[in-house]
Design a protein around this motif. Sequence first.
Motif, PDB file in Angstrom:
ATOM      1  N   THR A 114      10.475  14.765 -12.846  1.00  0.00           N
ATOM      2  CA  THR A 114      10.164  13.926 -11.694  1.00  0.00           C
ATOM      3  C   THR A 114       9.113  14.653 -10.867  1.00  0.00           C
ATOM      4  N   ASN A 115       8.035  13.966 -10.523  1.00  0.00           N
ATOM      5  CA  ASN A 115       6.964  14.580  -9.741  1.00  0.00           C
ATOM      6  C   ASN A 115       6.527  13.597  -8.661  1.00  0.00           C
ATOM      7  N   GLY A 116       6.814  13.911  -7.405  1.00  0.00           N
ATOM      8  CA  GLY A 116       6.453  12.986  -6.337  1.00  0.00           C
ATOM      9  C   GLY A 116       6.939  13.467  -4.983  1.00  0.00           C
ATOM     10  N   LYS A 117       7.360  12.542  -4.145  1.00  0.00           N
ATOM     11  CA  LYS A 117       7.856  12.890  -2.822  1.00  0.00           C
ATOM     12  C   LYS A 117       8.836  11.818  -2.360  1.00  0.00           C
ATOM     13  N   ASN A 118       9.604  12.158  -1.339  1.00  0.00           N
ATOM     14  CA  ASN A 118      10.508  11.206  -0.715  1.00  0.00           C
ATOM     15  C   ASN A 118       9.788  10.536   0.443  1.00  0.00           C
ATOM     16  N   VAL A 119       9.899   9.223   0.532  1.00  0.00           N
ATOM     17  CA  VAL A 119       9.207   8.452   1.556  1.00  0.00           C
ATOM     18  C   VAL A 119      10.211   7.549   2.258  1.00  0.00           C
ATOM     19  N   PRO A 120       9.907   7.135   3.516  1.00  0.00           N
ATOM     20  CA  PRO A 120       8.688   7.375   4.290  1.00  0.00           C
ATOM     21  C   PRO A 120       8.800   8.621   5.157  1.00  0.00           C
ATOM     22  N   ASP A 121       7.660   9.031   5.706  1.00  0.00           N
ATOM     23  CA  ASP A 121       7.623  10.074   6.724  1.00  0.00           C
ATOM     24  C   ASP A 121       7.553   9.425   8.102  1.00  0.00           C
ATOM     25  N   ASP A 122       8.252   9.984   9.047  1.00  0.00           N
ATOM     26  CA  ASP A 122       8.213   9.514  10.432  1.00  0.00           C
ATOM     27  C   ASP A 122       7.304  10.448  11.217  1.00  0.00           C
ATOM     28  N   LEU A 123       6.210   9.924  11.736  1.00  0.00           N
ATOM     29  CA  LEU A 123       5.221  10.745  12.417  1.00  0.00           C
ATOM     30  C   LEU A 123       5.269  10.615  13.935  1.00  0.00           C
ATOM     31  N   TYR A 152      13.248   6.785  -0.069  1.00  0.00           N
ATOM     32  CA  TYR A 152      13.030   6.405  -1.454  1.00  0.00           C
ATOM     33  C   TYR A 152      12.167   7.463  -2.135  1.00  0.00           C
ATOM     34  N   PHE A 153      12.116   7.385  -3.456  1.00  0.00           N
ATOM     35  CA  PHE A 153      11.222   8.249  -4.227  1.00  0.00           C
ATOM     36  C   PHE A 153       9.927   7.511  -4.513  1.00  0.00           C
ATOM     37  N   GLN A 154       8.811   8.238  -4.479  1.00  0.00           N
ATOM     38  CA  GLN A 154       7.514   7.717  -4.916  1.00  0.00           C
ATOM     39  C   GLN A 154       6.817   8.788  -5.736  1.00  0.00           C
ATOM     40  N   GLY A 155       6.335   8.415  -6.919  1.00  0.00           N
ATOM     41  CA  GLY A 155       5.629   9.385  -7.754  1.00  0.00           C
ATOM     42  C   GLY A 155       5.661   8.985  -9.209  1.00  0.00           C
ATOM     43  N   ALA A 209       0.872  -1.173   0.000  1.00  0.00           N
ATOM     44  CA  ALA A 209       0.000   0.000   0.000  1.00  0.00           C
ATOM     45  C   ALA A 209       0.909   1.223   0.000  1.00  0.00           C
ATOM     46  N   THR A 210       0.940   1.949  -1.104  1.00  0.00           N
ATOM     47  CA  THR A 210       1.849   3.083  -1.212  1.00  0.00           C
ATOM     48  C   THR A 210       1.387   4.232  -0.336  1.00  0.00           C
ATOM     49  N   VAL A 211       2.309   5.136  -0.057  1.00  0.00           N
ATOM     50  CA  VAL A 211       2.008   6.290   0.783  1.00  0.00           C
ATOM     51  C   VAL A 211       1.019   7.195   0.071  1.00  0.00           C
ATOM     52  N   SER A 212       0.024   7.663   0.800  1.00  0.00           N
ATOM     53  CA  SER A 212      -0.976   8.563   0.234  1.00  0.00           C
ATOM     54  C   SER A 212      -0.525  10.006   0.410  1.00  0.00           C
ATOM     55  N   TYR A 213      -0.533  10.774  -0.669  1.00  0.00           N
ATOM     56  CA  TYR A 213      -0.118  12.175  -0.588  1.00  0.00           C
ATOM     57  C   TYR A 213      -0.701  12.921  -1.781  1.00  0.00           C
ATOM     58  N   THR A 214      -0.659  14.239  -1.701  1.00  0.00           N
ATOM     59  CA  THR A 214      -1.108  15.087  -2.805  1.00  0.00           C
ATOM     60  C   THR A 214       0.120  15.593  -3.553  1.00  0.00           C
ATOM     61  N   PRO A 215       0.294  15.216  -4.814  1.00  0.00           N
ATOM     62  CA  PRO A 215       1.498  15.627  -5.546  1.00  0.00           C
ATOM     63  C   PRO A 215       1.466  17.098  -5.913  1.00  0.00           C
ATOM     64  N   MET A 216       2.631  17.622  -6.268  1.00  0.00           N
ATOM     65  CA  MET A 216       2.690  18.981  -6.794  1.00  0.00           C
ATOM     66  C   MET A 216       1.852  19.062  -8.060  1.00  0.00           C
ATOM     67  N   PRO A 217       1.046  20.120  -8.239  1.00  0.00           N
ATOM     68  CA  PRO A 217       0.254  20.248  -9.468  1.00  0.00           C
ATOM     69  C   PRO A 217       1.167  20.461 -10.670  1.00  0.00           C
ATOM     70  N   LEU A 218       0.761  19.907 -11.817  1.00  0.00           N
ATOM     71  CA  LEU A 218       1.532  20.065 -13.043  1.00  0.00           C
ATOM     72  C   LEU A 218       1.204  21.403 -13.683  1.00  0.00           C
ATOM     73  N   ASP A 219       2.212  22.038 -14.255  1.00  0.00           N
ATOM     74  CA  ASP A 219       1.973  23.320 -14.902  1.00  0.00           C
ATOM     75  C   ASP A 219       1.522  23.100 -16.346  1.00  0.00           C
ATOM     76  N   SER A 220       1.406  24.169 -17.119  1.00  0.00           N
ATOM     77  CA  SER A 220       0.951  24.055 -18.507  1.00  0.00           C
ATOM     78  C   SER A 220       2.026  23.379 -19.346  1.00  0.00           C
ATOM     79  N   GLY A 221       1.638  22.875 -20.473  1.00  0.00           N
ATOM     80  CA  GLY A 221       2.587  22.244 -21.378  1.00  0.00           C
ATOM     81  C   GLY A 221       2.449  20.743 -21.465  1.00  0.00           C
ATOM     82  N   TYR A 222       1.601  20.158 -20.616  1.00  0.00           N
ATOM     83  CA  TYR A 222       1.392  18.718 -20.645  1.00  0.00           C
ATOM     84  C   TYR A 222       0.227  18.386 -21.573  1.00  0.00           C
ATOM     85  N   GLY A 223       0.490  17.578 -22.585  1.00  0.00           N
ATOM     86  CA  GLY A 223      -0.555  17.192 -23.520  1.00  0.00           C
ATOM     87  C   GLY A 223      -1.402  16.061 -22.974  1.00  0.00           C
ATOM     88  N   PRO A 224      -2.366  15.581 -23.771  1.00  0.00           N
ATOM     89  CA  PRO A 224      -3.216  14.470 -23.329  1.00  0.00           C
ATOM     90  C   PRO A 224      -2.401  13.184 -23.181  1.00  0.00           C
TER      91      PRO A 224
END
Length: 301
Positions: free
Chosen positions: A202-211, A185-188, A32-47
Amino acid sequence: MVRRSGLVLLFGMVLCAGVVWGSDKKKHDANATVSYTPMPLDSGYGPMDITEPPISPDEIIHKFTAKESEFRQALNHYTYRRTVRVQTVNDDGKVDGEYYQVDDVIFTPDGKRTEKVVFAPASSLERISMSPADFQDIQQRLPFVLTTEDAGQYDIKYVGRQTVDQVPCYVFEVAPKVIEKNKRYFQGKIWVDADALQIVITNGKNVPDDLRKGHEDLSTPFTTYREQVDGENWFPTYTKGDGVLHFTGGNGYLGEDVHVRQTVKYTDYKQFGSSSTIIYEGTNISNSPDTNKPPDAQKPK
């Protein structure tokens, strides 16, 4: 890590359940991968084209991870400048604290890689502060490279084909198979140039987080962009992150959310070659071009 009231945290945004280590556990199965909200993508991404690619995804992975291994070796022969800026933002949207540092990644005269601080004004951060662990992310994980040697640690899933700013790319989801204690590690998602077969975004986050309270270690979602610097390899040139640190309360202090923005710029790439001294009849006839010397550090304007 970012610190607050004695707590150690990694600057970023906590939007995940995280992983809390048990005292007798050394590994965590990342089914079960870590749940997170990624950085939004800017313009320039096609379908996104989800049809089958012209060659199998496994073959693409084999080829691009091999190219990434070659790129990592090439990067080890380049000097460059890295500019880091971390800001806290108040509720009115104004910057109320900033950390700023410029470093040159260079070579010593005997060819050893090192870093030289070029410019580092006093930090005005008050609600958070930097620690050595921040720089481990900046140095090693934000400019993510997925080599053949590292690929076995990850589940790499083909998503589709997408053109980004006129560059045709293959898109893959990447997540660690198993998370070992004290490793990150990287996830994204990654975008791989369909021709050069190197990562360009590269769009994602470094995991894991220690809470754990008193030991919170949090990471920011980020996007890193690469550009073709030497006509062949795609080098990291810009990383951005923007999020909110969610500090938990307890032990006499209140919980607090701190809005953090960060950017990392990589500039002035120069290839570092080798030179030798050749003496002929008492005269030095060596050919040692200036490009073989580490660049002089200059205070940025």
